[in-house]
Design a protein around this motif. Structure first.
Motif, PDB file in Angstrom:
ATOM      1  N   ARG A  17       0.835  -1.198   0.000  1.00  0.00           N
ATOM      2  CA  ARG A  17       0.000   0.000   0.000  1.00  0.00           C
ATOM      3  C   ARG A  17       0.869   1.247   0.000  1.00  0.00           C
ATOM      4  N   ARG A  18       2.013   1.187   0.694  1.00  0.00           N
ATOM      5  CA  ARG A  18       2.913   2.337   0.737  1.00  0.00           C
ATOM      6  C   ARG A  18       3.453   2.646  -0.658  1.00  0.00           C
ATOM      7  N   TYR A 163     -11.858  -4.152   9.470  1.00  0.00           N
ATOM      8  CA  TYR A 163     -11.685  -3.071  10.438  1.00  0.00           C
ATOM      9  C   TYR A 163     -10.273  -2.498  10.423  1.00  0.00           C
ATOM     10  N   TRP A 164      -9.258  -3.366  10.305  1.00  0.00           N
ATOM     11  CA  TRP A 164      -7.872  -2.891  10.381  1.00  0.00           C
ATOM     12  C   TRP A 164      -7.274  -2.587   9.010  1.00  0.00           C
ATOM     13  N   SER A 165      -7.484  -3.474   8.053  1.00  0.00           N
ATOM     14  CA  SER A 165      -6.809  -3.319   6.762  1.00  0.00           C
ATOM     15  C   SER A 165      -7.615  -2.526   5.745  1.00  0.00           C
ATOM     16  N   GLY A 166      -8.884  -2.268   6.044  1.00  0.00           N
ATOM     17  CA  GLY A 166      -9.737  -1.576   5.084  1.00  0.00           C
ATOM     18  C   GLY A 166     -10.485  -2.562   4.208  1.00  0.00           C
ATOM     19  N   LEU A 167      -9.737  -3.520   3.642  1.00  0.00           N
ATOM     20  CA  LEU A 167     -10.331  -4.586   2.843  1.00  0.00           C
ATOM     21  C   LEU A 167      -9.797  -5.934   3.310  1.00  0.00           C
ATOM     22  N   GLY A 168     -10.680  -6.912   3.375  1.00  0.00           N
ATOM     23  CA  GLY A 168     -10.261  -8.288   3.589  1.00  0.00           C
ATOM     24  C   GLY A 168     -10.149  -8.952   2.231  1.00  0.00           C
ATOM     25  N   ASN A 187      -0.438  -0.563  11.609  1.00  0.00           N
ATOM     26  CA  ASN A 187      -0.397   0.384  10.489  1.00  0.00           C
ATOM     27  C   ASN A 187      -1.213  -0.115   9.298  1.00  0.00           C
ATOM     28  N   ALA A 188      -2.481  -0.435   9.573  1.00  0.00           N
ATOM     29  CA  ALA A 188      -3.418  -0.896   8.537  1.00  0.00           C
ATOM     30  C   ALA A 188      -2.928  -2.159   7.835  1.00  0.00           C
TER      31      ALA A 188
END
Length: 208
Positions: A17-18, A163-168, A187-188
């Motif tokens: 993602r970074r 909840y944490w990663s945005g997408l599963g 960190n997501a």
């Protein structure tokens, strides 16, 4: 019953993602400056994404119609691999001597459909994979004897919000290959890609 036509698209592969944010920002700035819009990602081989839709896969009662889901899977496989029938498509990915782990997802609100697991099992049997050399599992992969000696993995799960990663997604689906999944939530969940370098996983995924 008319069959829905598959939609075929391609996408560039970006590792983290970074990297995505960094490259996206560079492309935006470059566009404002009138620079050519080229990125390192363009040198990476493209992956094919096959999208199959069929409104009849959900029955009147709201349950999944297994026979329609299997037809959709077969259509996806023949479109992806470019073969005339689904068995020959699977033969391009898996050999009879393989030990195959089907990495599913057991989250109770949106699990991998059992009918999809069964359809994959059926096609693997037709390829010649022995019944004792295949298994579908999620939270028990580390202790599952089939996964412990697996030579091939089929990675399958529904996409959903997380909840944490945005997408599963399928990237995150291998988090059960670590005994401490919470270590990858910071960190997501930016370090999920590291899971794919674990010995139980690396180089074994035949299909996402």
């Amino acid at each position: 019953m008319a069959k829905n036509q598959p939609e075929v698209t391609t996408m560039k592969t970006i590792i983290t993602r970074r990297d995505f944010l960094r490259i996206g920002a560079a492309a935006t700035v470059g566009g404002l400056l009138g620079l050519p819009r080229t990125t390192p990602a363009e040198a990476i081989a493209r992956s094919r994404v096959i999208l199959i839709r069929n409104k009849d896969v959900i029955g009147a009662s709201g349950s999944i119609r297994a026979e329609v889901l299997e037809q959709m899977m077969d259509q996806a496989m023949t479109t992806l691999i470019g073969t005339p029938d689904p068995v020959s498509a699977w033969e391009q990915l898996v050999k009879a001597e393989d030990v195959v782990g089907i990495k599913s997802n057991a989250w109770y609100q949106l699990p991998t459909p059992r009918s999809l697991e069964a359809a994959i099992h059926g096609r693997l049997l037709q390829v010649g994979v022995k019944k004792e050399n295949m298994a579908a599992d999620d939270r028990g992969v580390l202790s599952n004897p089939v996964f412990q000696r697996a030579t091939a993995l089929i990675n399958t799960r529904p996409m959903r919000t997380h909840y944490w990663s945005g997408l599963g997604t399928l990237l995150k689906n291998y988090i059960m290959f670590t005994p401490r999944p919470s270590d990858y939530h910071d960190n997501a969940c930016e370090n999920l890609g590291a899971l794919w370098h674990f010995p139980q996983v690396k180089g074994k995924t035949r299909l996402n």
